[in-house]
Each structure stands twice: as structure tokens, then as C-alpha cells.
Design a protein around this motif. Sequence first.
Motif, PDB file in Angstrom:
ATOM      1  N   CYS A 134      45.567  39.849  48.097  1.00  0.00           N
ATOM      2  CA  CYS A 134      46.389  39.063  49.029  1.00  0.00           C
ATOM      3  C   CYS A 134      47.409  38.194  48.287  1.00  0.00           C
ATOM      4  O   CYS A 134      48.247  37.558  48.919  1.00  0.00           O
ATOM      5  CB  CYS A 134      45.510  38.182  49.915  1.00  0.00           C
ATOM      6  N   CYS A 139      44.120  38.149  43.541  1.00  0.00           N
ATOM      7  CA  CYS A 139      43.497  38.888  44.637  1.00  0.00           C
ATOM      8  C   CYS A 139      44.563  39.803  45.265  1.00  0.00           C
ATOM      9  O   CYS A 139      45.767  39.540  45.126  1.00  0.00           O
ATOM     10  CB  CYS A 139      42.995  37.878  45.665  1.00  0.00           C
ATOM     11  N   THR A 199      46.663  35.589  46.238  1.00  0.00           N
ATOM     12  CA  THR A 199      46.101  34.298  45.825  1.00  0.00           C
ATOM     13  C   THR A 199      45.401  34.425  44.469  1.00  0.00           C
ATOM     14  O   THR A 199      44.903  35.501  44.143  1.00  0.00           O
ATOM     15  CB  THR A 199      45.079  33.820  46.886  1.00  0.00           C
ATOM     16  N   CYS A 249      38.990  36.079  50.714  1.00  0.00           N
ATOM     17  CA  CYS A 249      38.910  37.523  50.963  1.00  0.00           C
ATOM     18  C   CYS A 249      37.552  38.123  50.595  1.00  0.00           C
ATOM     19  O   CYS A 249      37.362  39.333  50.711  1.00  0.00           O
ATOM     20  CB  CYS A 249      40.005  38.257  50.196  1.00  0.00           C
ATOM     21  N   CYS A 305      40.095  36.322  45.930  1.00  0.00           N
ATOM     22  CA  CYS A 305      40.098  34.884  46.182  1.00  0.00           C
ATOM     23  C   CYS A 305      38.893  34.581  47.070  1.00  0.00           C
ATOM     24  O   CYS A 305      38.263  35.496  47.609  1.00  0.00           O
ATOM     25  CB  CYS A 305      41.396  34.443  46.844  1.00  0.00           C
TER      26      CYS A 305
HETATM   27 ZN   LIG Z   1      42.629  37.041  48.847  1.00  0.00          ZN
END
Ligand SMILES: [Zn+2]
Length: 230
Positions: A125, A123, A127, A152, A149
Amino acid sequence: MRLRLPEERPTEPPTGYKIAHPVLSQDGTRAGFTGVSLGGALPYGVLADASCVYGLRHRAPSRRCDCGFHCVHDRTTAEALLCTAEHRAAVLLEVTVLGRYIRFERGFRSARQRVRTATVGPCACGTVAAALADAGWGRPGWKALAPSCAGCLRGRTSVSLAGFARLAGEGLRVVAGQGAPVAVADLAAAGELGVPELTAEAALLQARLDWFQAQLARLGERGPGGGRKG
Ligand SMILES: [Zn+2]
Ligand SMILES: [Zn+2]
């Protein structure tokens, strides 16, 4: 005895690697891929026949054109393409090269292709991805998807990795990359989900439920009628 150009007759079809963006049909019933450069306007399914991207009336691939399904021999070469900013959300595909093909220095151009495995990166972010979610762009009739993920996802249109594999069909495997095997979808074998897939599905459902409840709570605070007083 006739002289012929060398022709390859491999006992097994060659394997190649490429990158592509996963796409979901507008009605959410079909899944496929779209190329990152040449041919990016034409989404393709797991098992597909190439046609000339320039609309020329020849069989793809043609020696005098650069159409056909492109792939490279080397997984690392394809992975390297994922480093550029515009390709960060693309996925790595392992494909079987089918039909007539033209070999070039780094890979093949072929008439037919079967996508065997799609490896989904993390993701945005960082993850490990649990789903593929609306990336905010697309092609006519197709929404591009990007790894996400559970946390998100928010309210975006999304499919789990297993869900994407099921919609794409033809025994496609969809794997979460980055060495964390939490969401491996292999529906080809038995058509049943194992513990890792079900755990990933549960995490997704929980995240969606959390998001849904947060929205409800927010509306509840404002009260019926959205807070307007007459
Ligand atoms: Zn994420
Ligand atoms: Zn062509």
C-alpha cells in the motif's frame, strides 16, 4: 619460486549486496532467506555455507559451475533488481563474503556468507513496513514473507521486523527502508529494544487487536450459532 594464480588475501572480508525473500519456518521458530533465482529452492540462514545447487559433488563455488552464494559489489545494482514486478516484495541484503570466493565482473560467488543487514521495502500500500507477513507462497517447510504495514496485516501470519531479526539470530539487523527509520531492529548491540522498536511493536499489537475486535464484533452481530435458526 612457484608460479601461482593470483590469490586475494583481503585484511577484511569483502562486503556485497543481493536481494532475497525473507522466509519463516513452518513452526514459526526460525527465520532465513531464499534466493530470487538460482538457489531459490534452498532457504539459508544468516550465517551459511553454500552447497552446489545442482547437487554436484564439488565444493561451492566451483569454477566450472555457477553455484555458491552470489552477490554484487554495488548496492545500487542490487537495488535495481527490486524494481521488477516479481521482486517488489524481496528485501535488500548486505552480506559479508566469507570463505573461498570467485570474483566476477560485478561481484562474488562465495563458499560462505553472513547476512549483516536486511532492508525491508514498503508495504504494497506504500506505507513503511512494520512487519513481514505471509506472502501466500513458499518452499516446503518455509513460508515466504512480504513487507506489510500494521494496517494491512489483518489475520495473516506475521513477525515484526525485530521479531524476524531475533528468530534469524547471529546479530542480523532488520531495517525498514524508504528513509523512514521507525522500525530499526538492532538486537546485536545490547539485546534490548529502544523506543522506535517498541513503538513499532505497539503499533502492530494495536492493529492486531483492532482486527481481532472487528472479527469479534462481526460474530457478535450474527449471534451465537452463526445466525442459523432451527
Ligand atoms: Zn499497508
Ligand atoms: Zn556447483
